[in-house]
Motif scaffolding. Structure first.
Motif, PDB file in Angstrom:
ATOM      1  N   SER A  65       1.100  -1.045   0.144  1.00 13.14           N
ATOM      2  CA  SER A  65      -0.437  -0.084  -0.171  1.00 13.14           C
ATOM      3  C   SER A  65       0.599   0.859   0.114  1.00 13.14           C
ATOM      4  CB  SER A  65      -0.574  -0.112   1.439  1.00 13.14           C
ATOM      5  OG  SER A  65      -1.528  -1.185   1.307  1.00 13.14           O
ATOM      6  N   PRO A  66       0.335   2.156  -0.817  1.00 15.08           N
ATOM      7  CA  PRO A  66       0.749   4.168  -0.742  1.00 15.08           C
ATOM      8  C   PRO A  66       0.546   4.023   1.189  1.00 15.08           C
ATOM      9  CG  PRO A  66      -0.855   3.918  -1.626  1.00 15.08           C
ATOM     10  CD  PRO A  66      -1.100   2.502  -1.685  1.00 15.08           C
ATOM     11  N   LEU A  67      -0.180   3.720   1.615  1.00 18.87           N
ATOM     12  CA  LEU A  67      -0.325   4.290   2.779  1.00 18.87           C
ATOM     13  C   LEU A  67      -0.603   3.693   4.156  1.00 18.87           C
ATOM     14  CD1 LEU A  67      -1.506   6.834   4.792  1.00 18.87           C
ATOM     15  CD2 LEU A  67      -3.880   5.927   3.693  1.00 18.87           C
ATOM     16  N   THR A  68       0.822   3.409   5.321  1.00 20.13           N
ATOM     17  CA  THR A  68       0.555   2.643   6.005  1.00 20.13           C
ATOM     18  C   THR A  68       0.370   2.912   7.413  1.00 20.13           C
ATOM     19  OG1 THR A  68       2.010   1.030   5.070  1.00 20.13           O
ATOM     20  CG2 THR A  68       2.224   0.987   8.347  1.00 20.13           C
ATOM     21  N   LEU A  69      -0.826   2.225   8.218  1.00 24.29           N
ATOM     22  CA  LEU A  69      -1.721   2.659   9.448  1.00 24.29           C
ATOM     23  C   LEU A  69      -0.235   2.361  10.725  1.00 24.29           C
ATOM     24  CD1 LEU A  69      -5.289   3.565   8.905  1.00 24.29           C
ATOM     25  CD2 LEU A  69      -3.697   5.633   9.420  1.00 24.29           C
ATOM     26  N   VAL A  70       0.076   2.417  12.173  1.00 28.64           N
ATOM     27  CA  VAL A  70       0.402   1.860  12.190  1.00 28.64           C
ATOM     28  C   VAL A  70       0.340   2.425  14.488  1.00 28.64           C
ATOM     29  CG1 VAL A  70       2.242   3.354  12.835  1.00 28.64           C
ATOM     30  CG2 VAL A  70       3.214   0.857  13.824  1.00 28.64           C
ATOM     31  N   CYS A  71      -0.345   1.189  14.496  1.00 25.62           N
ATOM     32  CA  CYS A  71      -1.649   1.132  15.502  1.00 25.62           C
ATOM     33  C   CYS A  71      -0.718   0.606  16.979  1.00 25.62           C
ATOM     34  CB  CYS A  71      -3.203   1.610  15.812  1.00 25.62           C
ATOM     35  SG  CYS A  71      -4.104   1.300  17.067  1.00 25.62           S
ATOM     36  N   LEU A  72       0.482   0.671  17.415  1.00 26.53           N
ATOM     37  CA  LEU A  72       0.573  -0.694  18.867  1.00 26.53           C
ATOM     38  C   LEU A  72       0.708   0.242  19.964  1.00 26.53           C
ATOM     39  CD1 LEU A  72       3.760  -1.711  16.882  1.00 26.53           C
ATOM     40  CD2 LEU A  72       1.643  -2.458  16.657  1.00 26.53           C
ATOM     41  N   LEU A  94       3.665   7.198   6.276  1.00 25.47           N
ATOM     42  CA  LEU A  94       3.033   6.720   7.310  1.00 25.47           C
ATOM     43  C   LEU A  94       2.508   6.870   8.226  1.00 25.47           C
ATOM     44  CD1 LEU A  94       3.984   3.919   9.230  1.00 25.47           C
ATOM     45  CD2 LEU A  94       6.309   4.924   9.728  1.00 25.47           C
ATOM     46  N   VAL A  95       1.094   6.266   9.493  1.00 30.49           N
ATOM     47  CA  VAL A  95       0.381   7.494   9.924  1.00 30.49           C
ATOM     48  C   VAL A  95       0.563   6.459  10.816  1.00 30.49           C
ATOM     49  CG1 VAL A  95      -1.197   8.133  10.388  1.00 30.49           C
ATOM     50  CG2 VAL A  95      -1.053   8.460   8.140  1.00 30.49           C
ATOM     51  N   ASN A  96       1.233   7.545  11.533  1.00 32.09           N
ATOM     52  CA  ASN A  96       1.810   6.462  13.550  1.00 32.09           C
ATOM     53  C   ASN A  96       0.258   6.809  14.422  1.00 32.09           C
ATOM     54  OD1 ASN A  96       2.928   5.385  15.894  1.00 32.09           O
ATOM     55  ND2 ASN A  96       4.114   6.369  15.704  1.00 32.09           N
ATOM     56  N   VAL A  97      -0.235   6.497  14.738  1.00 30.05           N
ATOM     57  CA  VAL A  97      -1.726   6.336  15.770  1.00 30.05           C
ATOM     58  C   VAL A  97      -1.469   5.862  17.281  1.00 30.05           C
ATOM     59  CG1 VAL A  97      -3.003   6.668  14.150  1.00 30.05           C
ATOM     60  CG2 VAL A  97      -3.398   4.973  14.822  1.00 30.05           C
ATOM     61  N   THR A  98      -0.288   4.942  17.091  1.00 28.59           N
ATOM     62  CA  THR A  98       0.429   5.024  19.001  1.00 28.59           C
ATOM     63  C   THR A  98       0.295   6.259  20.019  1.00 28.59           C
ATOM     64  OG1 THR A  98       1.392   3.086  17.235  1.00 28.59           O
ATOM     65  CG2 THR A  98       2.007   3.904  19.777  1.00 28.59           C
ATOM     66  N   ASN A  99      -0.214   5.892  20.770  1.00 33.59           N
ATOM     67  CA  ASN A  99      -0.110   7.016  21.424  1.00 33.59           C
ATOM     68  C   ASN A  99       1.136   7.324  22.246  1.00 33.59           C
ATOM     69  OD1 ASN A  99      -0.372   7.691  25.037  1.00 33.59           O
ATOM     70  ND2 ASN A  99      -1.719   8.330  23.883  1.00 33.59           N
ATOM     71  N   GLY A 100       2.168   8.777  22.831  1.00 34.84           N
ATOM     72  CA  GLY A 100       3.223   9.021  22.793  1.00 34.84           C
ATOM     73  C   GLY A 100       3.119   9.835  23.520  1.00 34.84           C
ATOM     74  N   THR A 101       4.336  10.525  23.143  1.00 33.34           N
ATOM     75  CA  THR A 101       4.533  12.463  24.137  1.00 33.34           C
ATOM     76  C   THR A 101       5.077  12.817  22.838  1.00 33.34           C
ATOM     77  OG1 THR A 101       7.171  12.312  24.224  1.00 33.34           O
ATOM     78  CG2 THR A 101       5.565  11.473  25.756  1.00 33.34           C
ATOM     79  N   PRO A 102       4.672  14.508  22.573  1.00 31.29           N
ATOM     80  CA  PRO A 102       5.278  15.434  21.675  1.00 31.29           C
ATOM     81  C   PRO A 102       6.951  14.939  20.880  1.00 31.29           C
ATOM     82  CG  PRO A 102       4.054  16.592  23.152  1.00 31.29           C
ATOM     83  CD  PRO A 102       4.318  15.290  23.676  1.00 31.29           C
ATOM     84  N   GLU A 113      12.412  11.686   8.584  1.00 39.66           N
ATOM     85  CA  GLU A 113      13.041  12.519   7.269  1.00 39.66           C
ATOM     86  C   GLU A 113      14.036  11.286   6.370  1.00 39.66           C
ATOM     87  OE1 GLU A 113      13.526  17.107   7.072  1.00 39.66           O
ATOM     88  OE2 GLU A 113      12.938  16.500   8.668  1.00 39.66           O
ATOM     89  N   GLU A 114      14.791  11.147   7.300  1.00 37.87           N
ATOM     90  CA  GLU A 114      16.047  11.025   7.584  1.00 37.87           C
ATOM     91  C   GLU A 114      16.335   9.755   6.155  1.00 37.87           C
ATOM     92  OE1 GLU A 114      18.064   9.265  10.655  1.00 37.87           O
ATOM     93  OE2 GLU A 114      17.780  11.494  11.495  1.00 37.87           O
ATOM     94  N   HIS A 115      15.199   8.915   6.328  1.00 36.78           N
ATOM     95  CA  HIS A 115      15.395   8.079   5.522  1.00 36.78           C
ATOM     96  C   HIS A 115      13.668   7.766   4.245  1.00 36.78           C
ATOM     97  CE1 HIS A 115      16.427   6.088   9.068  1.00 36.78           C
ATOM     98  NE2 HIS A 115      17.080   5.242   7.464  1.00 36.78           N
ATOM     99  N   GLY A 116      13.342   9.003   3.973  1.00 36.19           N
ATOM    100  CA  GLY A 116      12.279   8.957   2.987  1.00 36.19           C
ATOM    101  C   GLY A 116      11.253   8.774   2.853  1.00 36.19           C
ATOM    102  N   ILE A 117      11.073   8.710   4.285  1.00 35.71           N
ATOM    103  CA  ILE A 117       9.628   8.406   4.360  1.00 35.71           C
ATOM    104  C   ILE A 117       8.098   9.950   5.006  1.00 35.71           C
ATOM    105  CG2 ILE A 117       7.980   6.812   6.072  1.00 35.71           C
ATOM    106  CD1 ILE A 117      10.767   4.949   6.751  1.00 35.71           C
ATOM    107  N   PRO A 118       7.567   9.985   4.440  1.00 33.14           N
ATOM    108  CA  PRO A 118       6.233  10.844   5.161  1.00 33.14           C
ATOM    109  C   PRO A 118       5.444  10.604   5.938  1.00 33.14           C
ATOM    110  CG  PRO A 118       6.011  10.586   2.228  1.00 33.14           C
ATOM    111  CD  PRO A 118       7.281   9.620   2.880  1.00 33.14           C
ATOM    112  N   TYR A 119       6.154  11.081   7.371  1.00 32.14           N
ATOM    113  CA  TYR A 119       5.018  11.089   8.563  1.00 32.14           C
ATOM    114  C   TYR A 119       4.404  12.069   8.586  1.00 32.14           C
ATOM    115  CZ  TYR A 119       5.205   9.257  13.223  1.00 32.14           C
ATOM    116  OH  TYR A 119       4.979   8.992  14.259  1.00 32.14           O
ATOM    117  N   LEU A 139      -6.059  13.679  15.106  1.00 28.19           N
ATOM    118  CA  LEU A 139      -5.929  14.725  15.441  1.00 28.19           C
ATOM    119  C   LEU A 139      -4.372  14.500  14.542  1.00 28.19           C
ATOM    120  CD1 LEU A 139      -6.198  15.464  19.255  1.00 28.19           C
ATOM    121  CD2 LEU A 139      -6.507  17.273  17.477  1.00 28.19           C
ATOM    122  N   TYR A 140      -4.201  15.535  13.445  1.00 32.39           N
ATOM    123  CA  TYR A 140      -2.898  15.177  12.656  1.00 32.39           C
ATOM    124  C   TYR A 140      -2.153  15.688  12.385  1.00 32.39           C
ATOM    125  CZ  TYR A 140      -5.654  11.202  10.978  1.00 32.39           C
ATOM    126  OH  TYR A 140      -7.013   9.904  10.780  1.00 32.39           O
TER     127      TYR A 140
END
Length: 293
Positions: A65-72, A94-102, A113-119, A139-140
């Protein structure tokens, strides 16, 4: 279940806990070809039955897929899972919806960004049962171009709220909203503990508490916001001096009724400090300033 639509963006979902499964289900219902992966493979079964394609490895899932959601569960889990797969992720959003800090979100965005991954970092303001309903929103923040490209797909999960290009903003908004929720939870827990100390049922008391909290919140939140942003904390409602004088009655009643006080002791300390620092005539909004370090 909507059939897969060749015009709909394919999506990969990594992590099939309660929330990840709800996200994948919503995408399937919206007609998106959906590839799923989970460390425990048995969790892919219910989604496969709904039309999802199971992947044997994270790299295989991402490549689909061109779009990956990760939810861990944690950012450490996300790091462990994705860092070995930079080649597969490069050029894919890559869309990361895992709960975390700023701070965690910003560090992860730098790695991407270092690896060319739109985040894009995401904060889900919903429980799994609310996903894809009008009550849910996410929220994004982060890569705005990637967000705009994939916003129609993300809309299948619930409302979309863009917070800014700083990748940490979605987490900041998320945790700020959760802070308000946990404050309410503490107040509700203390309230029920106190009323039940006299044998009065929580369900009997609940309608009164609900009405009171709704009435207070409707005025308190916007009023406090105006005061904080303007810096004008004088009040014609209830001064800090009045609250400081009344607050010991709460703590004394808790003790008299056999209810612990630790949730409310810090509030008394903050009120005492407010008065000691000369803010007796201000309203409760002044406490926001006193919480800054």
């Amino acid at each position: 279940m909507a059939p897969h639509n060749s015009s709909q963006t394919p999506v990969t979902v990594l992590g099939l806990g309660l929330m990840g499964s709800a996200l994948a289900t919503a995408l399937l219902k919206a007609g998106h070809p959906t590839t799923v992966w989970n460390r425990t493979k048995s969790k892919t079964g219910p989604l496969t039955a709904q039309g999802a394609t199971p992947a044997d490895t994270p790299a295989e899932a991402v490549a689909a897929s061109p779009l990956t959601l990760v939810c861990l569960t944690t950012y450490d889990d996300v790091t462990e899972l994705l860092h070995p797969h930079t080649t597969a992720l490069a050029g894919r959003t890559l869309v990361n919806v895992t709960n975390g800090t700023p701070l965690q979100a910003r560090k992860f965005a730098s790695w991407a960004e270092e690896h060319g991954i739109p985040y894009i970092d995401g904060g889900i303001m919903a429980v799994p049962q609310m996903i894809a309903t009008p009550a849910a929103y996410i929220l994004y923040s982060g890569d705005q171009q990637a967000y705009e490209t994939h916003r129609p797909t993300l809309a299948a999960l619930g409302g979309t709220r863009w917070t800014g290009t700083d990748p940490g903003l979605a987490a900041l908004y998320d945790l700020s909203l959760l802070t308000g929720m946990y404050g309410m939870v503490m107040g509700v827990a203390q309230s029920f503990a106190l009323i039940r100390s006299q044998g009065i049922g929580a369900e009997e008391f609940a309608p009164l508490l609900t009405d009171w909290l709704n009435a207070m919140t409707n005025g308190l939140v916007p009023g406090t916001a105006r005061a904080v942003d303007s810096g004008h904390h004088l009040t014609d409602v209830s001064s800090l001096a009045v609250n400081q004088a009344a607050f010991p009655n709460l703590l004394a009643t808790f003790t008299d009724q056999g209810v612990r006080t630790e949730l409310f002791d810090p509030m008394r300390q903050l009120l005492d400090r407010a008065i000691a620092e000369g803010h007796a005539d201000d309203g409760l909004s002044r406490l926001v300033e006193l919480l800054r370090t």
